[in-house]
Every structure is written in C-alpha cells, then in structure tokens.
Design an enzyme around this catalytic site. Structure first.
Site, PDB file in Angstrom:
ATOM      1  N   LYS A   1      14.905  71.123  71.499  1.00  0.00           N
ATOM      2  CA  LYS A   1      14.611  72.272  72.372  1.00  0.00           C
ATOM      3  C   LYS A   1      14.703  73.582  71.596  1.00  0.00           C
ATOM      4  O   LYS A   1      13.820  74.424  71.676  1.00  0.00           O
ATOM      5  CB  LYS A   1      15.580  72.317  73.569  1.00  0.00           C
TER       6      LYS A   1
ATOM      7  N   ARG B   1      21.035  72.822  83.947  1.00  0.00           N
ATOM      8  CA  ARG B   1      21.497  71.488  83.546  1.00  0.00           C
ATOM      9  C   ARG B   1      21.924  70.618  84.711  1.00  0.00           C
ATOM     10  O   ARG B   1      22.416  69.514  84.505  1.00  0.00           O
ATOM     11  CB  ARG B   1      22.674  71.610  82.591  1.00  0.00           C
TER      12      ARG B   1
ATOM     13  N   ARG C   1      22.263  67.961  61.781  1.00  0.00           N
ATOM     14  CA  ARG C   1      21.920  69.338  62.169  1.00  0.00           C
ATOM     15  C   ARG C   1      22.792  70.338  61.414  1.00  0.00           C
ATOM     16  O   ARG C   1      23.991  70.157  61.271  1.00  0.00           O
ATOM     17  CB  ARG C   1      22.131  69.501  63.676  1.00  0.00           C
TER      18      ARG C   1
ATOM     19  N   ARG D   1      27.790  72.489  63.445  1.00  0.00           N
ATOM     20  CA  ARG D   1      28.440  73.028  64.630  1.00  0.00           C
ATOM     21  C   ARG D   1      29.721  72.249  64.895  1.00  0.00           C
ATOM     22  O   ARG D   1      29.764  71.041  64.709  1.00  0.00           O
ATOM     23  CB  ARG D   1      27.496  72.913  65.823  1.00  0.00           C
TER      24      ARG D   1
ATOM     25  N   ARG E   1      28.460  64.688  75.627  1.00  0.00           N
ATOM     26  CA  ARG E   1      27.352  65.556  76.062  1.00  0.00           C
ATOM     27  C   ARG E   1      26.144  64.734  76.493  1.00  0.00           C
ATOM     28  O   ARG E   1      25.469  65.069  77.471  1.00  0.00           O
ATOM     29  CB  ARG E   1      26.986  66.534  74.951  1.00  0.00           C
TER      30      ARG E   1
HETATM   31  P1  ADP Z   1      24.257  71.038  73.645  1.00  0.00           P
HETATM   32  O1  ADP Z   1      23.155  71.079  74.619  1.00  0.00           O
HETATM   33  O2  ADP Z   1      23.894  70.425  72.341  1.00  0.00           O
HETATM   34  O3  ADP Z   1      25.500  70.433  74.221  1.00  0.00           O
HETATM   35  P2  ADP Z   1      24.239  73.961  73.623  1.00  0.00           P
HETATM   36  O4  ADP Z   1      24.217  74.728  72.361  1.00  0.00           O
HETATM   37  O5  ADP Z   1      23.019  73.989  74.451  1.00  0.00           O
HETATM   38  O6  ADP Z   1      24.670  72.496  73.207  1.00  0.00           O
HETATM   39  O7  ADP Z   1      25.473  74.425  74.504  1.00  0.00           O
HETATM   40  C1  ADP Z   1      26.784  74.506  73.971  1.00  0.00           C
HETATM   41  C2  ADP Z   1      27.808  74.451  75.101  1.00  0.00           C
HETATM   42  O8  ADP Z   1      27.619  75.599  75.977  1.00  0.00           O
HETATM   43  C3  ADP Z   1      27.709  73.246  76.023  1.00  0.00           C
HETATM   44  O9  ADP Z   1      28.405  72.118  75.522  1.00  0.00           O
HETATM   45  C4  ADP Z   1      28.362  73.801  77.304  1.00  0.00           C
HETATM   46  O10 ADP Z   1      29.773  73.827  77.187  1.00  0.00           O
HETATM   47  C5  ADP Z   1      27.860  75.232  77.335  1.00  0.00           C
HETATM   48  N1  ADP Z   1      26.594  75.382  78.088  1.00  0.00           N
HETATM   49  C6  ADP Z   1      25.385  75.750  77.617  1.00  0.00           C
HETATM   50  N2  ADP Z   1      24.449  75.793  78.597  1.00  0.00           N
HETATM   51  C7  ADP Z   1      25.114  75.426  79.741  1.00  0.00           C
HETATM   52  C8  ADP Z   1      24.717  75.258  81.095  1.00  0.00           C
HETATM   53  N3  ADP Z   1      23.447  75.479  81.508  1.00  0.00           N
HETATM   54  N4  ADP Z   1      25.676  74.882  81.979  1.00  0.00           N
HETATM   55  C9  ADP Z   1      26.945  74.680  81.611  1.00  0.00           C
HETATM   56  N5  ADP Z   1      27.382  74.798  80.364  1.00  0.00           N
HETATM   57  C10 ADP Z   1      26.484  75.176  79.415  1.00  0.00           C
HETATM   58  P1  ADP Z   2      18.341  70.738  70.844  1.00  0.00           P
HETATM   59  O1  ADP Z   2      18.226  72.229  70.925  1.00  0.00           O
HETATM   60  O2  ADP Z   2      17.463  70.024  71.830  1.00  0.00           O
HETATM   61  O3  ADP Z   2      19.753  70.240  70.896  1.00  0.00           O
HETATM   62  P2  ADP Z   2      17.621  71.096  68.019  1.00  0.00           P
HETATM   63  O4  ADP Z   2      16.381  71.922  68.060  1.00  0.00           O
HETATM   64  O5  ADP Z   2      18.889  71.762  67.637  1.00  0.00           O
HETATM   65  O6  ADP Z   2      17.794  70.288  69.416  1.00  0.00           O
HETATM   66  O7  ADP Z   2      17.342  69.865  67.033  1.00  0.00           O
HETATM   67  C1  ADP Z   2      18.376  68.918  66.715  1.00  0.00           C
HETATM   68  C2  ADP Z   2      18.277  68.510  65.243  1.00  0.00           C
HETATM   69  O8  ADP Z   2      17.099  67.717  65.039  1.00  0.00           O
HETATM   70  C3  ADP Z   2      18.131  69.699  64.280  1.00  0.00           C
HETATM   71  O9  ADP Z   2      18.818  69.388  63.111  1.00  0.00           O
HETATM   72  C4  ADP Z   2      16.604  69.808  64.049  1.00  0.00           C
HETATM   73  O10 ADP Z   2      16.325  70.341  62.767  1.00  0.00           O
HETATM   74  C5  ADP Z   2      16.191  68.341  64.129  1.00  0.00           C
HETATM   75  N1  ADP Z   2      14.844  68.149  64.723  1.00  0.00           N
HETATM   76  C6  ADP Z   2      14.270  68.853  65.730  1.00  0.00           C
HETATM   77  N2  ADP Z   2      13.043  68.376  66.025  1.00  0.00           N
HETATM   78  C7  ADP Z   2      12.840  67.322  65.194  1.00  0.00           C
HETATM   79  C8  ADP Z   2      11.744  66.399  65.002  1.00  0.00           C
HETATM   80  N3  ADP Z   2      10.627  66.469  65.748  1.00  0.00           N
HETATM   81  N4  ADP Z   2      11.884  65.454  64.047  1.00  0.00           N
HETATM   82  C9  ADP Z   2      13.011  65.378  63.284  1.00  0.00           C
HETATM   83  N5  ADP Z   2      14.069  66.210  63.412  1.00  0.00           N
HETATM   84  C10 ADP Z   2      13.992  67.184  64.351  1.00  0.00           C
END
Ligand code: ADP
Ligand code: ADP
Length: 211
Positions: A13, A85, A124, A155, A166
């Site tokens: 995303k 979410r 990542r 991260r 998650r």
């Molecule tokens: P990921 O989707 O990989 O878990 P994000 O970077 O999108 O990580 O979000 C990091 C953290 O921020 C989540 O684990 C959660 O604690 C919080 N967060 C982000 N977006 C939301 C949401 N829409 N609702 C609740 N918590 C959120």
């Molecule tokens: P999200 O925001 O949905 O959690 P990210 O954009 O952070 O996902 O992508 C997660 C990991 O996968 C990152 O390290 C990114 O560079 C890698 N990635 C994203 N899209 C692709 C793809 N189409 N093929 C391979 N690796 C990808």
C-alpha cells in the site's frame, strides 16, 4: 481522486500510494506515518499510541479518527493508506466525508498470500531521512545519497510476533471491508504479487475506471 488502498501489511500500500502520489499529485495519507510522527514528537498522545503501535494492536477508533480527520481537510485529491481498518472506521470516514461534502471514488484492494507478506515485511527497510520504503531484494535503497541519504532501518514493529498479530487483526477486522465496499459497488481487486511496476499499472487502470 479520492481513493482507499486496502490490503494486508506488506501488500505494498505504502509503495503504491507513494508512486501514485508522485504521478498524479494526490496527497498520500498514511495513518501509520501519522502515528509514528506523533510518537516521535514525544507528546502525551504519542506516548498513549506507542503502546498499541509496539504491540501491533489497533489504536482505539476514537483516537485514530481524531488523529486522521484533520488530514482530509483542504486536499481535493488523496489516497488513504491504512485507514479505515474496521467497519466502525469506515462509517466514521463516511460521516467525515459527508460533513465536508465529498464523495469516495473507489477502493482498491491489494491481494497477496500471508507467506509472501511475511517475506516482504522481513526485508522491508525505511529511510530515516525521507520516510520512503524499500526492500533489501525487491526494491533496494539507492546507493546515491543525493537520492536518499538514509540510514535505512527496520521498523521496530516488523518483528515476527508483531507481524503475526497484525495479520491476524487484518483478517478478522479489516478484510471484511472488502465485502462492505463491494456491496457499495466501490471495490476493485488487484493482484499484488506482481512486480511493483505491474501492480502500479493495474492500480492506475482501476483508478481510471473509478475516477
Ligand atoms: P501496519 O499496517 O504494517 O501494521 P502501519 O504503518 O500502517 O503498519 O501502522 C502502524 C501502527 O499504527 C499500527 O500497528 C496501529 O497501531 C496504528 N494504526 C495505523 N492505522 C490505524 C488505524 N486505521 N486504526 C488503528 N490503528 C492504526
Ligand atoms: P504496506 O504499506 O502494504 O504494508 P509496503 O509498501 O511497506 O506495504 O511494502 C512492504 C515491503 O514489500 C516493502 O519492503 C516493499 O519494498 C516491498 N514490496 C512492495 N511491493 C512489492 C512488490 N510488488 N513486489 C515485491 N516487493 C514489494
């Protein structure tokens, strides 16, 4: 353009939203980035949301909605990444849009298997300088420091335990939103296991149909 990018952790995303934003000028609104910025600021709110972030749990709806809403104001073109979410957040978004007199164009769901997602999240890396996301194999950080000086770090919540938690929460609470938006005729699904540029092409095509 007013769209939601929906999908599990690691689906791409953030990667796709930032490419779409570069190509279309739409604002990339990532609630994860908003949460991390608040934590970094050291504010009381930051301290409160840090516990949830570190465990990989969702921040309570009323808190995240209040943090998210101001970012919608003033931008007429945006891509939501990480919000909503669950159904309660989807309803809060509807209300916020109604208040602003705006309408959602579409929802694009990125799909990939859990096995692929875990591999992606383990590789990542995020740049501390620009916030941009890379992958040690699939999208390596640039060696040219003018493009991105880094450093490129993992991260804190990309640990095996947090990733599992998650993804569990995603399947239980977020994935049902696909049906929610399909019923409203807003959903398009995209195969996110393709190479990054192919996914971008499909996403742009889906946006073209909706906007
Ligand atoms: P990921 O989707 O990989 O878990 P994000 O970077 O999108 O990580 O979000 C990091 C953290 O921020 C989540 O684990 C959660 O604690 C919080 N967060 C982000 N977006 C939301 C949401 N829409 N609702 C609740 N918590 C959120
Ligand atoms: P999200 O925001 O949905 O959690 P990210 O954009 O952070 O996902 O992508 C997660 C990991 O996968 C990152 O390290 C990114 O560079 C890698 N990635 C994203 N899209 C692709 C793809 N189409 N093929 C391979 N690796 C990808």
């Amino acid at each position: 353009m007013k769209i939601i990018l929906l999908g599990p952790q690691g689906a791409g995303k953030g990667t796709q939203a930032s490419r779409l934003s570069e190509r279309t000028g739409a604002k990339h609104i990532a609630t994860g980035d908003i949460v991390r910025a608040e934590i970094k600021s050291g504010s009381d709110l930051g301290k409160k949301v840090q516990e949830y972030n570190d465990r990989g749990d969702l921040v309570p709806d009323e808190i995240i909605v209040e943090m998210f809403k101001p970012h919608l104001d003033g931008a007429d073109s945006w891509i939501l990444d990480g919000f909503p979410r669950n159904e309660s957040q989807a309803k809060a978004l509807e209300e916020a849009l109604e208040e602003l007199g705006l309408e959602l164009d579409g929802v694009i769901a990125l799909e990939a298997s859990d096995q692929e997602l875990v591999e992606r999240l383990s590789g990542r890396r995020q740049s501390e300088a620009t916030g941009k996301t890379y992958h040690i194999q699939h999208d390596p950080p640039p060696e040219d420091s003018d493009r991105d000086p880094g450093p490129f770090v993992q991260r804190k919540d990309d640990t095996e335990e947090s990733i599992k938690n998650r993804l569990n929460i995603y399947h239980k609470q977020t994935e049902p939103l696909k049906d929610y938006y399909a019923e409203r005729d807003l959903l398009t699904t995209v195969d996110a296991t393709q190479a990054i540029e192919s996914v971008t092409k499909d996403v742009l095509a889906a946006v073209g149909e909706k906007v």
